[in-house]
Design a protein around this motif. Structure first.
Motif, PDB file in Angstrom:
ATOM      1  N   ASP A 214     -10.549  -1.216  -7.997  1.00 33.74           N
ATOM      2  CA  ASP A 214     -11.555  -2.390  -7.310  1.00 33.74           C
ATOM      3  C   ASP A 214     -11.565  -3.646  -8.294  1.00 33.74           C
ATOM      4  OD1 ASP A 214     -12.536  -0.634  -5.417  1.00 33.74           O
ATOM      5  OD2 ASP A 214     -14.032   0.120  -6.687  1.00 33.74           O
ATOM      6  N   LYS A 215     -11.042  -3.403  -9.505  1.00 33.52           N
ATOM      7  CA  LYS A 215     -11.010  -4.511 -10.491  1.00 33.52           C
ATOM      8  C   LYS A 215      -9.664  -5.381 -10.274  1.00 33.52           C
ATOM      9  CE  LYS A 215     -10.773  -5.674 -15.213  1.00 33.52           C
ATOM     10  NZ  LYS A 215     -10.846  -5.330 -16.778  1.00 33.52           N
ATOM     11  N   TYR A 216      -8.794  -4.911 -10.166  1.00 32.23           N
ATOM     12  CA  TYR A 216      -7.406  -5.598 -10.018  1.00 32.23           C
ATOM     13  C   TYR A 216      -6.834  -5.680  -8.640  1.00 32.23           C
ATOM     14  CZ  TYR A 216      -7.296  -4.267 -14.857  1.00 32.23           C
ATOM     15  OH  TYR A 216      -7.743  -4.228 -16.132  1.00 32.23           O
ATOM     16  N   CYS A 217      -7.375  -5.109  -7.656  1.00 30.93           N
ATOM     17  CA  CYS A 217      -7.212  -5.378  -6.246  1.00 30.93           C
ATOM     18  C   CYS A 217      -8.323  -4.927  -5.267  1.00 30.93           C
ATOM     19  CB  CYS A 217      -5.752  -4.386  -5.719  1.00 30.93           C
ATOM     20  SG  CYS A 217      -5.276  -4.524  -4.117  1.00 30.93           S
ATOM     21  N   PRO A 218      -9.032  -5.973  -5.236  1.00 27.38           N
ATOM     22  CA  PRO A 218     -10.627  -5.740  -4.738  1.00 27.38           C
ATOM     23  C   PRO A 218     -10.520  -5.452  -3.013  1.00 27.38           C
ATOM     24  CG  PRO A 218     -10.365  -7.697  -6.105  1.00 27.38           C
ATOM     25  CD  PRO A 218      -8.947  -7.243  -6.022  1.00 27.38           C
ATOM     26  N   ASN A 219      -9.535  -5.771  -2.454  1.00 27.72           N
ATOM     27  CA  ASN A 219      -9.419  -5.458  -1.119  1.00 27.72           C
ATOM     28  C   ASN A 219      -8.305  -4.157  -0.967  1.00 27.72           C
ATOM     29  OD1 ASN A 219      -6.987  -7.009  -1.762  1.00 27.72           O
ATOM     30  ND2 ASN A 219      -7.084  -7.881   0.079  1.00 27.72           N
ATOM     31  N   TRP A 220      -8.291  -3.350  -1.681  1.00 30.60           N
ATOM     32  CA  TRP A 220      -7.206  -2.445  -1.543  1.00 30.60           C
ATOM     33  C   TRP A 220      -7.382  -1.405  -0.633  1.00 30.60           C
ATOM     34  CZ3 TRP A 220      -8.121   2.891  -2.410  1.00 30.60           C
ATOM     35  CH2 TRP A 220      -9.473   3.285  -2.971  1.00 30.60           C
ATOM     36  N   LYS A 221      -8.637  -0.986  -0.094  1.00 24.93           N
ATOM     37  CA  LYS A 221      -8.857  -0.152   0.899  1.00 24.93           C
ATOM     38  C   LYS A 221      -8.453  -0.542   2.140  1.00 24.93           C
ATOM     39  CE  LYS A 221     -12.687   1.974  -1.513  1.00 24.93           C
ATOM     40  NZ  LYS A 221     -14.560   2.324  -1.439  1.00 24.93           N
ATOM     41  N   LYS A 222      -8.648  -2.005   2.200  1.00 23.62           N
ATOM     42  CA  LYS A 222      -8.178  -2.741   3.737  1.00 23.62           C
ATOM     43  C   LYS A 222      -6.672  -2.547   3.747  1.00 23.62           C
ATOM     44  CE  LYS A 222      -8.648  -7.019   6.303  1.00 23.62           C
ATOM     45  NZ  LYS A 222      -9.064  -8.310   6.240  1.00 23.62           N
ATOM     46  N   ILE A 223      -6.008  -2.944   2.497  1.00 22.63           N
ATOM     47  CA  ILE A 223      -4.710  -2.994   2.681  1.00 22.63           C
ATOM     48  C   ILE A 223      -3.824  -1.631   2.747  1.00 22.63           C
ATOM     49  CG2 ILE A 223      -2.653  -3.629   1.111  1.00 22.63           C
ATOM     50  CD1 ILE A 223      -4.303  -5.641  -0.323  1.00 22.63           C
ATOM     51  N   LYS A 224      -4.664  -0.602   2.304  1.00 28.95           N
ATOM     52  CA  LYS A 224      -4.266   0.908   2.333  1.00 28.95           C
ATOM     53  C   LYS A 224      -4.235   1.331   3.920  1.00 28.95           C
ATOM     54  CE  LYS A 224      -5.113   5.498   0.843  1.00 28.95           C
ATOM     55  NZ  LYS A 224      -6.078   6.411   0.101  1.00 28.95           N
ATOM     56  N   LYS A 225      -5.196   0.641   4.641  1.00 27.30           N
ATOM     57  CA  LYS A 225      -5.270   0.654   6.145  1.00 27.30           C
ATOM     58  C   LYS A 225      -3.942   0.397   6.748  1.00 27.30           C
ATOM     59  CE  LYS A 225     -10.238   2.045   6.535  1.00 27.30           C
ATOM     60  NZ  LYS A 225     -11.490   1.190   7.259  1.00 27.30           N
ATOM     61  N   ILE A 226      -3.630  -1.088   6.339  1.00 31.95           N
ATOM     62  CA  ILE A 226      -2.577  -1.651   6.811  1.00 31.95           C
ATOM     63  C   ILE A 226      -1.519  -1.094   6.631  1.00 31.95           C
ATOM     64  CG2 ILE A 226      -1.225  -3.671   6.789  1.00 31.95           C
ATOM     65  CD1 ILE A 226      -4.006  -5.226   6.006  1.00 31.95           C
ATOM     66  N   LEU A 227      -0.950  -0.456   5.345  1.00 35.70           N
ATOM     67  CA  LEU A 227       0.111   0.239   5.121  1.00 35.70           C
ATOM     68  C   LEU A 227       0.278   1.488   5.797  1.00 35.70           C
ATOM     69  CD1 LEU A 227       2.604   0.652   2.900  1.00 35.70           C
ATOM     70  CD2 LEU A 227       0.734   1.880   1.242  1.00 35.70           C
ATOM     71  N   ASN A 228      -0.738   2.199   6.055  1.00 35.42           N
ATOM     72  CA  ASN A 228      -0.650   3.717   6.670  1.00 35.42           C
ATOM     73  C   ASN A 228      -0.681   3.477   8.365  1.00 35.42           C
ATOM     74  OD1 ASN A 228      -0.314   4.979   4.332  1.00 35.42           O
ATOM     75  ND2 ASN A 228      -2.471   4.835   3.971  1.00 35.42           N
ATOM     76  N   GLU A 229      -0.713   2.174   8.741  1.00 38.92           N
ATOM     77  CA  GLU A 229      -0.542   2.199  10.284  1.00 38.92           C
ATOM     78  C   GLU A 229       0.739   2.540  10.736  1.00 38.92           C
ATOM     79  OE1 GLU A 229      -1.792  -1.707  11.115  1.00 38.92           O
ATOM     80  OE2 GLU A 229      -4.040  -1.317  10.841  1.00 38.92           O
TER      81      GLU A 229
END
Length: 229
Positions: A214-229
Motif C-alpha cells: 500500500d505504501k510503495y505501490c498504492p494501486n497494486w490491487k488494480k494492477i494485479k487485476k490487469i496482470l491476471n486478466e
C-alpha cells in the motif's frame, strides 16, 4: 480427400472424407466449430446417425468453449496474434539466416520472427520465448533501479525464466521473474518488481506485507487485476 460443409440437426459440420478406417469428431475453439473425419466408404446416413447420437455432447462442448472463451492451441505461425507489453501484434515468420532475433514494427503491428526451414511448433515456441526473454531482460535494469529507490532494498540478483508464478524471491535476495511479463502492460513489471522487493523486508503475504505494498505501490490491487486478466 474431400471436404464439404453439411448441416445435421441444425449443426454446421465440416466433413472431411479420408482414407481412414474410423470416424473422428472434434469440437474446436474458439468458436465451437465441429469437424468430422470419415472413411471414404461410409454412407451419408451413417455419418448423420453418428452426429445425431452425439448431438447433446456437441452442444455441451460448444457451450463450454464459448462460455469459457477457450482459445485455439497456438501454432506459432504467420497470422497469429501475440502480445508484447500489453499490445497485440500479428506474427510474421521470416526465413533469414542473417537475422538472429525477433523484432517488431510498431506502426504495422507486426512481430517478425526468424525461424529455420520446416520448423516445428515446439521450435517456433522456443524462439518466441527467447524473444520475450530478451525483451524482459532489456527492460529490467531501468525498472529495477526505479523500484529499488522506491522500496529502499536491492536484490542480490534478478533472473528470468518461464514459471507458474509471476515472480519469486528467495531469502538470500535472489529474485526470479516470469518471462511472460514481457506480454503484459509495462506497469505490471513494476508491480511485480515492487512485490518481490517488499519480500526482502517481509517474507510472507501477511498484514505487514500488504501495508508495504500500500505504501510503495498504492494501486497494486488494480494492477494485479490487469496482470491476471
Amino acid at each position: 480427400m474431400s471436404k464439404e460443409i453439411i448441416i445435421i440437426e441444425e449443426i454446421p459440420i465440416t466433413l472431411e472424407r479420408k482414407n481412414i478406417k474410423n470416424m473422428y469428431l472434434r469440437v474446436l475453439p474458439p468458436n465451437g466449430e465441429v469437424k468430422v473425419s470419415a472413411p471414404l466408404f461410409l454412407s451419408d446416413k451413417n455419418i448423420s446417425e453418428f452426429i445425431k447420437d452425439r448431438k447433446e455432447w456437441i452442444l455441451k462442448k460448444q457451450e463450454l468453449i464459448l462460455t469459457n472463451k477457450i482459445k485455439s492451441p497456438l501454432k506459432y505461425k504467420t497470422g497469429e496474434k501475440h502480445p508484447l507489453w500489453g499490445e497485440e501484434y500479428t506474427l510474421q515468420l521470416i526465413k533469414n539466416n542473417k537475422i538472429k532475433y525477433g523484432f517488431i514494427d510498431k506502426e504495422k503491428g507486426i512481430l517478425y520472427l526468424p525461424v529455420p526451414n520446416r520448423s516445428t511448433i515446439e521450435k517456433r515456441e522456443k524462439i518466441l520465448n527467447e524473444f520475450y526473454r530478451r525483451e524482459l531482460q532489456n527492460a529490467i535494469p531501468s525498472v529495477l533501479s526505479k523500484c529499488c529507490k522506491i522500496v529502499g532494498k536491492y536484490p542480490k540478483d534478478v533472473k528470468v525464466r518461464k514459471m507458474k508464478n509471476w515472480g519469486n524471491c528467495k531469502k538470500d535476495g535472489r529474485i526470479t521473474l516470469n518471462l511472460n511479463l514481457a506480454k503484459k502492460n509495462p506497469i505490471c513489471l513494476e508491480y511485480v518488481m515492487i512485490h518481490e522487493l517488499c519480500h526482502l523486508i517481509e517474507f510472507n503475504h501477511g498484514k505487514k506485507f500488504k501495508k508495504l505494498m500500500d505504501k510503495y505501490c498504492p494501486n497494486w490491487k488494480k494492477i494485479k487485476k490487469i496482470l491476471n486478466e
